[in-house]
Design a protein around this motif. Structure first.
Motif, PDB file in Angstrom:
ATOM      1  N   HIS A   2       0.754  -1.543  -0.348  1.00 25.63           N
ATOM      2  CA  HIS A   2       0.106   0.530   0.023  1.00 25.63           C
ATOM      3  C   HIS A   2       1.348   1.114  -0.180  1.00 25.63           C
ATOM      4  O   HIS A   2       0.372   2.432  -0.389  1.00 25.63           O
ATOM      5  CB  HIS A   2      -1.296   0.020   1.434  1.00 25.63           C
TER       6      HIS A   2
ATOM      7  N   LYS B  65      10.077  -6.303  12.204  1.00 24.61           N
ATOM      8  CA  LYS B  65       9.233  -6.840  10.857  1.00 24.61           C
ATOM      9  C   LYS B  65       8.526  -5.403  11.387  1.00 24.61           C
ATOM     10  O   LYS B  65       7.575  -5.150  11.902  1.00 24.61           O
ATOM     11  CB  LYS B  65       8.534  -8.054  11.406  1.00 24.61           C
TER      12      LYS B  65
ATOM     13  N   ILE C  77       4.147  -4.577  10.209  1.00 29.54           N
ATOM     14  CA  ILE C  77       2.560  -4.927  10.508  1.00 29.54           C
ATOM     15  C   ILE C  77       2.033  -3.144   9.909  1.00 29.54           C
ATOM     16  O   ILE C  77       2.317  -1.759  10.363  1.00 29.54           O
ATOM     17  CB  ILE C  77       2.490  -4.699  11.305  1.00 29.54           C
ATOM     18  N   CYS C  78       1.060  -3.510   9.411  1.00 32.37           N
ATOM     19  CA  CYS C  78       0.518  -2.125   8.330  1.00 32.37           C
ATOM     20  C   CYS C  78      -0.983  -2.642   8.294  1.00 32.37           C
ATOM     21  O   CYS C  78      -1.903  -3.360   9.140  1.00 32.37           O
ATOM     22  CB  CYS C  78       0.855  -2.364   6.676  1.00 32.37           C
ATOM     23  N   GLU C  79      -1.893  -1.479   8.350  1.00 39.39           N
ATOM     24  CA  GLU C  79      -3.377  -1.046   8.532  1.00 39.39           C
ATOM     25  C   GLU C  79      -3.338  -0.708  10.079  1.00 39.39           C
ATOM     26  O   GLU C  79      -2.933  -1.899  10.941  1.00 39.39           O
ATOM     27  CB  GLU C  79      -3.719  -2.223   7.735  1.00 39.39           C
TER      28      GLU C  79
ATOM     29  N   ILE D 168      -5.027  -3.782  12.029  1.00 32.33           N
ATOM     30  CA  ILE D 168      -4.049  -4.550  12.488  1.00 32.33           C
ATOM     31  C   ILE D 168      -3.637  -4.313  13.699  1.00 32.33           C
ATOM     32  O   ILE D 168      -2.917  -5.327  14.313  1.00 32.33           O
ATOM     33  CB  ILE D 168      -4.194  -4.919  11.111  1.00 32.33           C
TER      34      ILE D 168
ATOM     35  N   TYR E  69      -2.613  -5.991  17.136  1.00 27.72           N
ATOM     36  CA  TYR E  69      -1.091  -6.519  17.139  1.00 27.72           C
ATOM     37  C   TYR E  69      -0.600  -6.185  18.241  1.00 27.72           C
ATOM     38  O   TYR E  69      -0.133  -6.849  19.961  1.00 27.72           O
ATOM     39  CB  TYR E  69       0.045  -6.071  16.337  1.00 27.72           C
TER      40      TYR E  69
ATOM     41  N   GLU F  18      -2.172  -8.001  21.662  1.00 32.30           N
ATOM     42  CA  GLU F  18      -1.648  -9.171  21.908  1.00 32.30           C
ATOM     43  C   GLU F  18      -0.587  -9.159  21.924  1.00 32.30           C
ATOM     44  O   GLU F  18       0.487 -10.876  22.444  1.00 32.30           O
ATOM     45  CB  GLU F  18      -2.238  -9.694  19.984  1.00 32.30           C
TER      46      GLU F  18
ATOM     47  N   ALA G  78     -16.229  -9.152  19.318  1.00 38.80           N
ATOM     48  CA  ALA G  78     -16.759  -9.240  18.220  1.00 38.80           C
ATOM     49  C   ALA G  78     -17.317  -7.640  17.064  1.00 38.80           C
ATOM     50  O   ALA G  78     -17.505  -7.123  16.590  1.00 38.80           O
ATOM     51  CB  ALA G  78     -17.895 -10.491  17.295  1.00 38.80           C
TER      52      ALA G  78
ATOM     53  N   ARG H  73     -14.329  -5.150  17.078  1.00 35.85           N
ATOM     54  CA  ARG H  73     -14.606  -4.999  15.882  1.00 35.85           C
ATOM     55  C   ARG H  73     -15.700  -4.221  14.238  1.00 35.85           C
ATOM     56  O   ARG H  73     -15.491  -3.886  13.517  1.00 35.85           O
ATOM     57  CB  ARG H  73     -14.250  -6.797  15.485  1.00 35.85           C
TER      58      ARG H  73
ATOM     59  N   VAL I 288     -15.727 -10.633  10.733  1.00 32.45           N
ATOM     60  CA  VAL I 288     -15.703 -10.372  12.121  1.00 32.45           C
ATOM     61  C   VAL I 288     -16.291 -12.378  12.427  1.00 32.45           C
ATOM     62  O   VAL I 288     -16.073 -12.535  13.769  1.00 32.45           O
ATOM     63  CB  VAL I 288     -16.200  -9.793  12.384  1.00 32.45           C
TER      64      VAL I 288
ATOM     65  N   GLU J  41     -13.677 -14.810  12.196  1.00 35.19           N
ATOM     66  CA  GLU J  41     -12.737 -14.736  13.208  1.00 35.19           C
ATOM     67  C   GLU J  41     -13.383 -14.616  14.855  1.00 35.19           C
ATOM     68  O   GLU J  41     -13.181 -15.603  16.008  1.00 35.19           O
ATOM     69  CB  GLU J  41     -12.748 -12.938  14.049  1.00 35.19           C
TER      70      GLU J  41
ATOM     71  N   TYR K 144       1.974 -12.431  15.191  1.00 36.53           N
ATOM     72  CA  TYR K 144       2.638 -11.191  14.234  1.00 36.53           C
ATOM     73  C   TYR K 144       2.153 -11.934  12.484  1.00 36.53           C
ATOM     74  O   TYR K 144       1.603 -11.570  12.194  1.00 36.53           O
ATOM     75  CB  TYR K 144       4.147 -11.228  14.030  1.00 36.53           C
TER      76      TYR K 144
ATOM     77  N   ARG L 139      -0.472 -13.203  12.868  1.00 36.25           N
ATOM     78  CA  ARG L 139      -2.511 -13.189  12.702  1.00 36.25           C
ATOM     79  C   ARG L 139      -2.015 -11.874  12.474  1.00 36.25           C
ATOM     80  O   ARG L 139      -3.177 -11.720  11.253  1.00 36.25           O
ATOM     81  CB  ARG L 139      -2.771 -12.762  13.983  1.00 36.25           C
ATOM     82  N   ALA L 140      -1.279 -11.000  12.465  1.00 30.57           N
ATOM     83  CA  ALA L 140      -1.432  -9.293  12.310  1.00 30.57           C
ATOM     84  C   ALA L 140      -0.881  -9.967   9.956  1.00 30.57           C
ATOM     85  O   ALA L 140      -2.115  -8.916   9.701  1.00 30.57           O
ATOM     86  CB  ALA L 140      -0.092  -8.454  12.247  1.00 30.57           C
TER      87      ALA L 140
ATOM     88  N   ARG M   2      -4.859 -10.873   9.016  1.00 33.78           N
ATOM     89  CA  ARG M   2      -5.370 -10.407   9.208  1.00 33.78           C
ATOM     90  C   ARG M   2      -5.373  -9.335   7.473  1.00 33.78           C
ATOM     91  O   ARG M   2      -6.382  -9.129   6.795  1.00 33.78           O
ATOM     92  CB  ARG M   2      -5.735  -9.275  10.336  1.00 33.78           C
ATOM     93  N   PHE M   3      -4.081  -8.752   7.762  1.00 36.30           N
ATOM     94  CA  PHE M   3      -3.370  -7.665   6.556  1.00 36.30           C
ATOM     95  C   PHE M   3      -4.470  -8.467   5.289  1.00 36.30           C
ATOM     96  O   PHE M   3      -4.857  -7.846   4.386  1.00 36.30           O
ATOM     97  CB  PHE M   3      -2.121  -8.326   6.407  1.00 36.30           C
ATOM     98  N   TRP M   4      -4.170  -9.702   4.783  1.00 31.27           N
ATOM     99  CA  TRP M   4      -4.413 -10.195   3.569  1.00 31.27           C
ATOM    100  C   TRP M   4      -5.964 -10.761   3.252  1.00 31.27           C
ATOM    101  O   TRP M   4      -6.188 -10.704   2.275  1.00 31.27           O
ATOM    102  CB  TRP M   4      -3.117 -11.285   3.129  1.00 31.27           C
TER     103      TRP M   4
ATOM    104  N   LYS N 185      -7.498  -8.536   4.296  1.00 33.05           N
ATOM    105  CA  LYS N 185      -8.082  -7.899   4.113  1.00 33.05           C
ATOM    106  C   LYS N 185      -8.230  -6.500   3.296  1.00 33.05           C
ATOM    107  O   LYS N 185      -8.595  -6.129   2.367  1.00 33.05           O
ATOM    108  CB  LYS N 185      -8.191  -6.507   5.219  1.00 33.05           C
ATOM    109  N   PHE N 186      -6.959  -7.407   2.575  1.00 29.81           N
ATOM    110  CA  PHE N 186      -6.100  -7.202   1.362  1.00 29.81           C
ATOM    111  C   PHE N 186      -7.696  -7.657   0.172  1.00 29.81           C
ATOM    112  O   PHE N 186      -7.762  -6.936  -0.789  1.00 29.81           O
ATOM    113  CB  PHE N 186      -4.869  -7.551   1.057  1.00 29.81           C
TER     114      PHE N 186
ATOM    115  N   ARG O  25      -8.655  -4.885  -1.835  1.00 30.72           N
ATOM    116  CA  ARG O  25      -8.723  -5.129  -3.688  1.00 30.72           C
ATOM    117  C   ARG O  25      -8.843  -5.495  -4.359  1.00 30.72           C
ATOM    118  O   ARG O  25      -8.897  -5.661  -5.373  1.00 30.72           O
ATOM    119  CB  ARG O  25      -7.109  -5.197  -3.372  1.00 30.72           C
TER     120      ARG O  25
ATOM    121  N   PHE P 227       0.176  -9.671  -6.201  1.00 31.78           N
ATOM    122  CA  PHE P 227       1.053  -9.615  -4.663  1.00 31.78           C
ATOM    123  C   PHE P 227       0.076 -11.115  -4.077  1.00 31.78           C
ATOM    124  O   PHE P 227       1.200 -11.661  -3.440  1.00 31.78           O
ATOM    125  CB  PHE P 227       0.185  -8.277  -3.882  1.00 31.78           C
TER     126      PHE P 227
END
Lengths: 219, 225
Positions: free
Chosen positions: A51, A62, A64-66, A69, A73, A76, A93, A96, B72, B75, B92, B94-95, B98-100, B102-103, B107, B137
């Motif tokens: 992005h 490492k 972490i994006c968004e 999220i 992170y 957690e 839920a 979120r 949601v 999960e 990490y 898990r992040a 969630r990222f992919w 959402k992607f 997208r 991607f």
């Protein structure tokens, strides 16, 4: 525990503000790096090749994006203090769901409201007020969306406070009159250092909007 | 799995990829549930009560507590029924999951639909390009893994059912050659593995009626030109 935490961010990003608040709530020390969005650093492009956006949290090298999220992170990893999400799965839920609702509605509508005119502006205003009222309903009589403490939805939404002055000047949105509960909630959040230190001054945001409107030729 | 007081209901429509995501998750966990087929042209009072904000499916209801929004819901299912995990345990990882996921929602879903279901040619072309970029991607992210989740499928695979089952249908209808084994060898191979996985196979809707419905929609779109 020499954990390296770096945040690539931009002062005016409400998404960046979310991460700043979460880090502050957890008492995490980190290095803040301000990005120039017109001239993105090689580090940003390397850490968020998909992005190319901020915020990016870099933990032990490492990325972490968004923003939401990233907040999850943070929750957690630093799970021994100040929980940002409820422990009950149904309440999680709900948190979120509402944070996602904020993402879908609030910031885009705010932007549209400030930069449009006539019918389009009227429509954006109506939709925005409706969304804020729905969120007010969700808040109910609670101190915060998270209950007695700042939670996921509070963090997702409170950056919007930084635009209050701008919204009133270029609306007017009359948010204080139309959504008093929402305004009261925002001011309560601002009494927390984690929030007040993470949001830019309303005047700074206002001045920026003045400049941008001039450039877009909106008067 | 008959828990004494468990009441699990799913409001959905046959042919929705988002409903399918939830069905896969429930099948994986072996959770029995009541399925309610909604008519989106005439929404039930139940749907309007359980999802007043968006009035959409899927809506998952557990002991009369409703949850909308497919990711949601997934999960929630993962956190409530803990065997056969859908998300990894490492924060990490898990992040990334969630990222992919959402992607895919941000997208792929919209762009792939518009790559076929848009009347304006320029607009359509733009969406074909965007879909191609997005799938690239994912191709790179998959690398040599069997599933995005590793040896077993996880959140991203479930989110990507849209790619595995629905995109090939759109393509066939619109005469588009976007998601092919030539363009995306790894992703294509993954899609075959995924749709043939016993849990997924049992959760997918029957192809012919879904195809027929989507084809009718395509034809009415071109007819309104």
């Amino acid at each position: 525990m020499a954990e390296e935490v770096v945040l690539l961010d931009f002062w005016r990003s409400p998404f960046g503000m979310r991460v700043r608040i979460a880090l502050a709530e957890k008492g995490i020390k980190y290095e803040y790096k301000e990005e120039d969005l017109r001239n993105k650093s090689p580090l940003l492009l390397q850490m968020n090749p998909v992005h190319k956006k901020i915020p990016v949290l870099i933990h032990k090298g490492k990325p972490i994006c968004e923003s939401l999220i990233v907040v999850q992170y943070i929750e957690e990893v630093w799970n021994d203090r100040n929980p940002l999400l409820p422990s009950d799965p149904y309440k999680r839920a709900q948190a979120r769901f509402w944070a996602d609702y904020v993402d879908k509605k609030i910031y885009d509508l705010g932007s549209k409201f400030r930069t449009s005119r006539g019918e389009e502006k009227k429509a954006a205003k109506k939709e925005l007020i409706e969304a804020l009222k729905l969120l007010e309903e969700q808040l109910g009589d609670k101190t915060y969306f998270g209950g007695n403490n700042l939670g996921f939805v509070d963090i997702a939404l409170v950056p919007f406070y930084a635009w209050f002055k701008a919204n009133d000047a270029f609306g007017p949105l009359n948010i204080e009159r139309k959504c008093p509960k929402f305004v009261a909630w925002a001011k309560r959040c601002m009494q927390k250092e984690s929030v007040s230190k993470s949001l830019p001054d309303q005047n700074k945001v206002y001045e920026f909007i003045v400049e941008r409107r001039k450039k877009l030729g909106i008067e | 799995m008959a828990a004494s007081q468990e009441e699990v209901t799913l409001l959905g429509v046959t042919g929705s990829a988002f409903v399918c995501r939830v069905q896969i998750a429930l099948k994986l966990k072996g959770v029995e549930y009541k399925y309610v087929e909604e008519n989106l042209g005439n929404k039930s009072d139940l749907l309007l009560k359980y999802n007043p904000v968006y009035k959409k499916v899927p809506v998952f209801v557990h002991n009369e507590k409703p949850i909308p929004e497919s990711l949601v819901i997934v999960e929630y299912i993962d956190e409530t029924w803990k065997h056969n995990p859908i998300l990894p345990s490492d924060p990490y990882q898990r992040a990334l999951a969630r990222f992919w996921s959402k992607f895919i929602d941000d997208r792929v879903v919209g762009a792939a639909w518009k790559a076929v279901y848009t009347v304006d040619e320029e607009e359509r072309e733009k969406n074909v390009e965007e879909s191609f970029e997005a799938l690239q991607f994912l191709e790179n992210e998959l690398k040599d893994k069997k599933f995005f989740g590793g040896e077993e499928f996880g959140l991203v695979d479930i989110a990507a059912v849209y790619i595995a089952f629905w995109i090939p249908i759109f393509q066939e209808i619109g005469g588009l050659e976007l998601f092919t084994s030539e363009n995306f060898p790894k992703l294509y191979k993954w899609s075959q593995e995924f749709v043939n996985h016993p849990v997924v196979k049992e959760s997918l809707p029957p192809r012919d009626p879904v195809f027929a419905f989507l084809k009718r929609r395509y034809e009415s779109l071109s007819a309104s030109k």
